[in-house]
Design an enzyme around this catalytic site. Structure first.
Site, PDB file in Angstrom:
ATOM      1  N   CYS A 137      35.887  38.858  45.428  1.00 39.91           N
ATOM      2  CA  CYS A 137      35.312  39.617  46.560  1.00 39.91           C
ATOM      3  C   CYS A 137      34.871  38.693  47.706  1.00 39.91           C
ATOM      4  O   CYS A 137      34.780  37.491  47.535  1.00 39.91           O
ATOM      5  CB  CYS A 137      34.085  40.401  46.115  1.00 39.91           C
TER       6      CYS A 137
HETATM    7  N1  GLN Z   1      33.070  40.653  39.030  1.00 42.77           N
HETATM    8  C1  GLN Z   1      32.618  41.485  40.099  1.00 42.77           C
HETATM    9  C2  GLN Z   1      33.257  42.849  40.070  1.00 42.77           C
HETATM   10  O1  GLN Z   1      34.197  43.088  39.378  1.00 42.77           O
HETATM   11  C3  GLN Z   1      32.818  40.826  41.449  1.00 42.77           C
HETATM   12  C4  GLN Z   1      34.280  40.712  41.768  1.00 42.77           C
HETATM   13  C5  GLN Z   1      34.650  39.647  42.738  1.00 42.77           C
HETATM   14  O2  GLN Z   1      33.882  38.822  43.237  1.00 42.77           O
HETATM   15  N2  GLN Z   1      35.900  39.624  42.957  1.00 42.77           N
HETATM   16  O3  GLN Z   1      32.793  43.689  40.783  1.00 42.77           O
END
Ligand code: GLN
Length: 253
Positions: free
Chosen positions: A2
């Site tokens: 993210c």
């Molecule tokens: N692991 C978290 C989620 O699935 C954040 C994902 C990310 O940073 N890509 O929401």
């Protein structure tokens, strides 16, 4: 992985904070420059939080659809302005639910929180951490994701610790339990921003009137400072402190 950002400064349209700049968060949803640890685009939803003032805490808008598909971004979110905004676009970690509730920012009272990264070996690695929490607090987790657990842990610490200490303590415990985790945490109460850089990109730009903390610089103007790995940030207009997070990953010198 993210991407997220937080802004404090003169009131701006909430949508402008998401879309302004040659490399805005909006653009980073499909064309991020510095994704680490897998993932290519951030199409599993987005969220934004802001502070309406008058003692109302953080309020938010989230959607499990890609940010570019939501007419609210150019519509209603262009009609709301705030002196503080936290935004996030999501690339769900494999196996985690793609739901609105799983999208950051998570809000509670004055707080808005986002996590960029993943807890390694989820959820087995953190069974010990979860045991520290009363079951009822686990029931309050907004979603069955690593980010929601991190928010539950951080929120609990905020009762007794400063925001910066709360983030650093949670990073310390999680790295002990799950050493390979990527833990870029981002927290704001609309007056300050606290963040960590742990195995993910993070940059900050501060002047006397504005501050912006973002996974990736949103434009190519001067003034961006890259936050080194295993460091935390405390920032508000006219103030920037970058602090090493005590300890390092187990197994490292
Ligand atoms: N692991 C978290 C989620 O699935 C954040 C994902 C990310 O940073 N890509 O929401």
């Amino acid at each position: 992985m993210c991407r997220h950002l937080a802004y404090l400064g003169p009131p701006r349209a909430v949508s402008a904070v998401l879309t302004d700049g040659s490399h805005s968060l909006y653009r980073q949803s499909w064309a991020p420059d510095d994704m680490r640890g897998g993932g290519t685009i951030n199409a599993d939803g987005f969220g934004v939080a802001w502070w309406p003032g008058n003692g109302v805490g953080a309020v938010g808008y989230r959607n499990a659809a890609p940010i570019w598909s939501d007419p609210a971004v150019g519509g209603v979110l262009a009609q709301v302005s705030s002196s503080g905004v936290v935004g996030a676009v999501r690339s769900a970690t494999d196996g985690m639910p793609i739901t609105t509730e799983a999208c950051a920012p998570f809000t509670h009272g004055p707080w808005a929180f986002s996590h960029n990264g993943r807890i390694d070996d989820w959820p087995d690695s953190v069974a010990a951490l979860a045991e520290w929490l009363p079951a009822v607090e686990l029931l309050r987790m907004p979603a069955l994701t690593d980010s929601a657990l991190l928010w539950t842990l951080v929120h609990r610490r905020l009762a007794a610790s400063s925001p910066g200490d709360a983030l650093r303590q949670v990073v310390g415990s999680v790295l002990e339990a799950a050493p390979g985790s990527r833990l870029n945490l981002l927290l704001s109460d609309g007056a300050g921003i606290w963040a960590t850089a742990v195995d993910h990109a993070l940059s900050v730009r501060v002047d006397d009137r504005h501050v912006i903390v973002a996974s990736e610089p949103v434009d190519d103007e001067d003034g961006w400072v890259e936050v080194p790995d295993l460091h935390s940030v405390e920032a508000w207009p006219g103030h920037l402190q970058i602090t090493e997070i005590p300890g390092s990953r187990p197994g490292e010198d």
